[in-house]
Design an enzyme around this catalytic site. Structure first.
Site, PDB file in Angstrom:
ATOM      1  N   ASP A   8       0.737  -1.154   0.103  1.00 52.57           N
ATOM      2  CA  ASP A   8      -0.142  -0.112   0.042  1.00 52.57           C
ATOM      3  C   ASP A   8       0.824   1.363  -0.112  1.00 52.57           C
ATOM      4  O   ASP A   8       1.649   1.478   0.847  1.00 52.57           O
ATOM      5  CB  ASP A   8      -0.906   0.133   1.199  1.00 52.57           C
ATOM      6  CG  ASP A   8      -1.681  -1.277   1.465  1.00 52.57           C
ATOM      7  OD1 ASP A   8      -1.036  -2.339   1.391  1.00 52.57           O
ATOM      8  OD2 ASP A   8      -2.824  -1.180   1.631  1.00 52.57           O
ATOM      9  N   GLU A  39      -4.215   2.428  -2.934  1.00 55.08           N
ATOM     10  CA  GLU A  39      -5.538   2.893  -2.731  1.00 55.08           C
ATOM     11  C   GLU A  39      -5.395   3.839  -1.499  1.00 55.08           C
ATOM     12  O   GLU A  39      -6.324   4.480  -1.180  1.00 55.08           O
ATOM     13  CB  GLU A  39      -6.539   1.537  -1.973  1.00 55.08           C
ATOM     14  CG  GLU A  39      -5.920   1.159  -0.665  1.00 55.08           C
ATOM     15  CD  GLU A  39      -6.989   0.561   0.319  1.00 55.08           C
ATOM     16  OE1 GLU A  39      -8.237   0.877  -0.015  1.00 55.08           O
ATOM     17  OE2 GLU A  39      -6.815   0.242   1.471  1.00 55.08           O
ATOM     18  N   ASN A  40      -4.069   4.168  -1.013  1.00 54.65           N
ATOM     19  CA  ASN A  40      -3.983   5.136   0.156  1.00 54.65           C
ATOM     20  C   ASN A  40      -2.997   6.168  -0.331  1.00 54.65           C
ATOM     21  O   ASN A  40      -2.355   7.014   0.406  1.00 54.65           O
ATOM     22  CB  ASN A  40      -3.296   4.472   1.359  1.00 54.65           C
ATOM     23  CG  ASN A  40      -4.164   3.528   1.964  1.00 54.65           C
ATOM     24  OD1 ASN A  40      -3.652   2.166   2.150  1.00 54.65           O
ATOM     25  ND2 ASN A  40      -5.371   3.890   2.487  1.00 54.65           N
ATOM     26  N   ASN A  67     -10.296  -1.064   0.165  1.00 55.04           N
ATOM     27  CA  ASN A  67     -11.745  -0.446   0.792  1.00 55.04           C
ATOM     28  C   ASN A  67     -11.686   0.924   0.537  1.00 55.04           C
ATOM     29  O   ASN A  67     -12.854   1.536   0.903  1.00 55.04           O
ATOM     30  CB  ASN A  67     -11.827  -0.988   2.235  1.00 55.04           C
ATOM     31  CG  ASN A  67     -10.516  -0.462   2.964  1.00 55.04           C
ATOM     32  OD1 ASN A  67      -9.334  -0.649   2.613  1.00 55.04           O
ATOM     33  ND2 ASN A  67     -10.877   0.362   4.302  1.00 55.04           N
ATOM     34  N   HIS A  68     -10.605   1.753   0.270  1.00 49.97           N
ATOM     35  CA  HIS A  68     -10.750   2.930  -0.009  1.00 49.97           C
ATOM     36  C   HIS A  68     -10.893   3.404  -1.540  1.00 49.97           C
ATOM     37  O   HIS A  68     -10.448   4.529  -2.035  1.00 49.97           O
ATOM     38  CB  HIS A  68      -9.294   3.866   0.432  1.00 49.97           C
ATOM     39  CG  HIS A  68      -9.381   3.805   1.940  1.00 49.97           C
ATOM     40  ND1 HIS A  68     -10.432   4.522   2.672  1.00 49.97           N
ATOM     41  CD2 HIS A  68      -8.662   3.011   2.839  1.00 49.97           C
ATOM     42  CE1 HIS A  68      -9.888   4.425   4.073  1.00 49.97           C
ATOM     43  NE2 HIS A  68      -8.923   3.480   4.186  1.00 49.97           N
ATOM     44  N   HIS A 153      -7.079  -8.306  -0.022  1.00 45.44           N
ATOM     45  CA  HIS A 153      -7.044  -6.904   1.056  1.00 45.44           C
ATOM     46  C   HIS A 153      -7.949  -7.220   2.138  1.00 45.44           C
ATOM     47  O   HIS A 153      -9.121  -7.150   1.727  1.00 45.44           O
ATOM     48  CB  HIS A 153      -7.503  -5.909  -0.161  1.00 45.44           C
ATOM     49  CG  HIS A 153      -7.377  -4.430   0.423  1.00 45.44           C
ATOM     50  ND1 HIS A 153      -6.056  -3.739   0.304  1.00 45.44           N
ATOM     51  CD2 HIS A 153      -8.113  -3.581   1.122  1.00 45.44           C
ATOM     52  CE1 HIS A 153      -6.146  -2.525   0.919  1.00 45.44           C
ATOM     53  NE2 HIS A 153      -7.499  -2.704   1.456  1.00 45.44           N
ATOM     54  N   HIS A 178      -3.366  -3.968   3.156  1.00 49.70           N
ATOM     55  CA  HIS A 178      -4.443  -3.270   4.001  1.00 49.70           C
ATOM     56  C   HIS A 178      -3.826  -3.101   5.415  1.00 49.70           C
ATOM     57  O   HIS A 178      -4.188  -2.087   5.754  1.00 49.70           O
ATOM     58  CB  HIS A 178      -5.656  -4.168   3.992  1.00 49.70           C
ATOM     59  CG  HIS A 178      -6.878  -3.443   4.755  1.00 49.70           C
ATOM     60  ND1 HIS A 178      -7.394  -2.099   4.693  1.00 49.70           N
ATOM     61  CD2 HIS A 178      -7.316  -3.915   6.109  1.00 49.70           C
ATOM     62  CE1 HIS A 178      -8.034  -1.870   5.700  1.00 49.70           C
ATOM     63  NE2 HIS A 178      -8.056  -2.888   6.452  1.00 49.70           N
ATOM     64  N   HIS A 180      -0.627  -2.799   6.424  1.00 44.74           N
ATOM     65  CA  HIS A 180       0.468  -1.857   6.269  1.00 44.74           C
ATOM     66  C   HIS A 180       1.911  -2.182   7.027  1.00 44.74           C
ATOM     67  O   HIS A 180       2.659  -1.645   7.295  1.00 44.74           O
ATOM     68  CB  HIS A 180       0.085  -0.475   6.796  1.00 44.74           C
ATOM     69  CG  HIS A 180      -0.967   0.242   5.897  1.00 44.74           C
ATOM     70  ND1 HIS A 180      -1.220   1.662   5.943  1.00 44.74           N
ATOM     71  CD2 HIS A 180      -1.807  -0.396   4.785  1.00 44.74           C
ATOM     72  CE1 HIS A 180      -1.946   2.065   5.104  1.00 44.74           C
ATOM     73  NE2 HIS A 180      -2.348   0.907   4.481  1.00 44.74           N
TER      74      HIS A 180
END
Length: 271
Positions: A8, A39-40, A67-68, A153, A178, A180
């Site tokens: 991520d 995604e982040n 999820n983001h 994820h 997810h 991290h």
């Protein structure tokens, strides 16, 4: 096939570090396929189209979300037009984008990349196991595609492990995202699938999973919303996993973690 997966990407410093280092990493490892979870990347929440373009330009063959995925609304038309940007396959029918993509390498070899999102402590989506099985029914590892990579994820390591064991021998490589935090369980499962529970993040580890410490820790003390979370912007550690597979079978022959820069102990795959 030589496959590089980067975990991520968190915030500006994370995406800047990946954009700067990915070309050299691909060359040093002679990577045939590079996959990045981003995604982040946009201030810690979501992915903006221009950031996706920069990561593709730096050498990412596929970008995965999570999820983001929809935190930046402008990604919705972009994902519909860019099949190499994928979101979890177990979003409900009608959700923009796709959960898998087949990438054709310059030499003609093909790799299937897919993403599924766990449900334990996460959103109540469709079943990631059944969704993955449905996709795999259309491909044959070592025949129609030379490699299959799955980004799972998920919050719970148990769900990630169960997923990997379920599809052991059907996938070349299962990697968790997810949470991290890079895990120390890189291994090749009995059926030939490479697995690591979490690849870790590409971000500042002097943080709370990539976010500025003060605001993040206060949420645990007070159990009430505090200041808006923002990504920490210190030295970035690029975390990921490198896997080599046998083209004839699609099964893994080597898996090694990668950690370069920043605060964590440094590990560079032998390649």
């Amino acid at each position: 096939m030589r496959i590089l997966f980067l975990g991520d990407v968190v915030g500006r410093t994370g995406r800047d570090a990946v954009a700067a280092r990915l070309p050299d990493l691909r060359q040093a490892l002679q990577a045939d396929l590079a996959i990045v979870n981003a995604e982040n990347a946009s201030h810690g929440f979501g992915l903006a189209p221009e950031m996706a373009r920069n990561l593709f330009a730096a050498g990412a063959d596929v970008i995965t979300l999570g999820n983001h995925a929809w935190d930046r609304k402008e990604i919705i038309p972009f994902i519909a037009e860019n099949p190499r940007l994928i979101r979890p396959l177990n979003y409900p029918p009608g959700t923009p984008g796709n959960g898998h993509v087949v990438v054709t390498l310059r030499d003609g070899r093909r790799a299937l990349v897919l993403q599924a999102m766990g449900r334990l402590f996460m959103d109540a989506l469709d079943c990631p196991f059944r969704g993955t099985a449905d996709v795999l029914a259309n491909y044959r590892l070592g025949a129609s595609v030379q490699a299959i990579v799955a980004d799972i994820h998920a919050e719970a390591s148990s769900e990630k492990m169960a997923y990997a064991h379920t599809f052991d021998g059907q996938l070349s490589f299962v990697v968790g995202t997810h949470t991290h935090c890079p895990t120390a369980d890189a291994q090749i499962l009995p059926g030939g699938t490479a697995f690591q529970s979490d690849a870790g993040m590409c971000g500042d580890y002097d943080s709370v999973i990539g976010m500025v410490k003060d605001g993040a820790t206060l949420r645990f003390w007070r159990k009430m919303p505090g200041e808006k979370l923002g990504p920490a912007e210190g030295a970035t550690t690029i975390c990921g996993v490198f896997v080599r597979t046998d083209d004839a079978t699609g099964r893994a022959v080597r898996i090694e973690p990668l950690r370069i820069g920043g605060r964590l102990a440094q590990v560079m795959p032998a390649g």
